[in-house]
Design an enzyme around this catalytic site. Sequence first.
Site, PDB file in Angstrom:
ATOM      1  N   ALA A 194       0.967  -1.048   0.189  1.00 23.26           N
ATOM      2  CA  ALA A 194       0.072   0.175   0.073  1.00 23.26           C
ATOM      3  C   ALA A 194       0.969   1.293  -0.106  1.00 23.26           C
ATOM      4  O   ALA A 194       1.787   1.230   0.787  1.00 23.26           O
ATOM      5  CB  ALA A 194      -0.768   0.014   1.313  1.00 23.26           C
ATOM      6  N   ASP A 195       0.494   2.171  -0.905  1.00 21.51           N
ATOM      7  CA  ASP A 195       1.341   3.596  -0.750  1.00 21.51           C
ATOM      8  C   ASP A 195       0.631   4.304  -0.164  1.00 21.51           C
ATOM      9  O   ASP A 195      -0.624   3.984   0.500  1.00 21.51           O
ATOM     10  CB  ASP A 195       1.394   3.824  -2.205  1.00 21.51           C
ATOM     11  CG  ASP A 195       0.315   4.329  -3.105  1.00 21.51           C
ATOM     12  OD1 ASP A 195      -0.586   4.506  -2.577  1.00 21.51           O
ATOM     13  OD2 ASP A 195       0.327   4.389  -4.417  1.00 21.51           O
ATOM     14  N   SER A 196       0.885   5.657   0.112  1.00 20.47           N
ATOM     15  CA  SER A 196      -0.012   6.631   0.904  1.00 20.47           C
ATOM     16  C   SER A 196      -1.384   6.812   0.292  1.00 20.47           C
ATOM     17  O   SER A 196      -2.258   7.060   1.444  1.00 20.47           O
ATOM     18  CB  SER A 196       0.816   8.050   1.184  1.00 20.47           C
ATOM     19  OG  SER A 196       0.964   8.241  -0.158  1.00 20.47           O
TER      20      SER A 196
ATOM     21  N   ASP B 203      -3.277   4.761  -1.038  1.00 23.37           N
ATOM     22  CA  ASP B 203      -3.765   3.427  -0.733  1.00 23.37           C
ATOM     23  C   ASP B 203      -4.420   3.304   0.716  1.00 23.37           C
ATOM     24  O   ASP B 203      -5.560   3.134   1.038  1.00 23.37           O
ATOM     25  CB  ASP B 203      -3.141   2.031  -0.985  1.00 23.37           C
ATOM     26  CG  ASP B 203      -2.808   2.043  -2.428  1.00 23.37           C
ATOM     27  OD1 ASP B 203      -3.464   2.109  -3.240  1.00 23.37           O
ATOM     28  OD2 ASP B 203      -1.710   1.593  -2.831  1.00 23.37           O
TER      29      ASP B 203
END
Length: 80
Positions: A35-37, A39
């Site tokens: 997960a990125d920010s 997400d």
Amino acid sequence: MSEINQKVVDIIVDKLAVAPAEVTLEANLANDLGADSLDIVELILEFERVFDINIPEDQAEHIKTVGQVVEYLEKRLAEK
């Protein structure tokens, strides 16, 4: 698996397109599940919608693992 845990897993699987087996309580949302920010923001918003709660940003930033998500939601829902 609790109902909250199952819903959290379902949301994470849907939003991050990961296999359910990857979504363990120990799994880190960013490091293990990719997960990125953005997400993570989307996950928090979905948790808020599904569980009908508000997760303040200062608390959300401390939630790093699936287990922490479940623990936080169980605590907050018990307060309702």
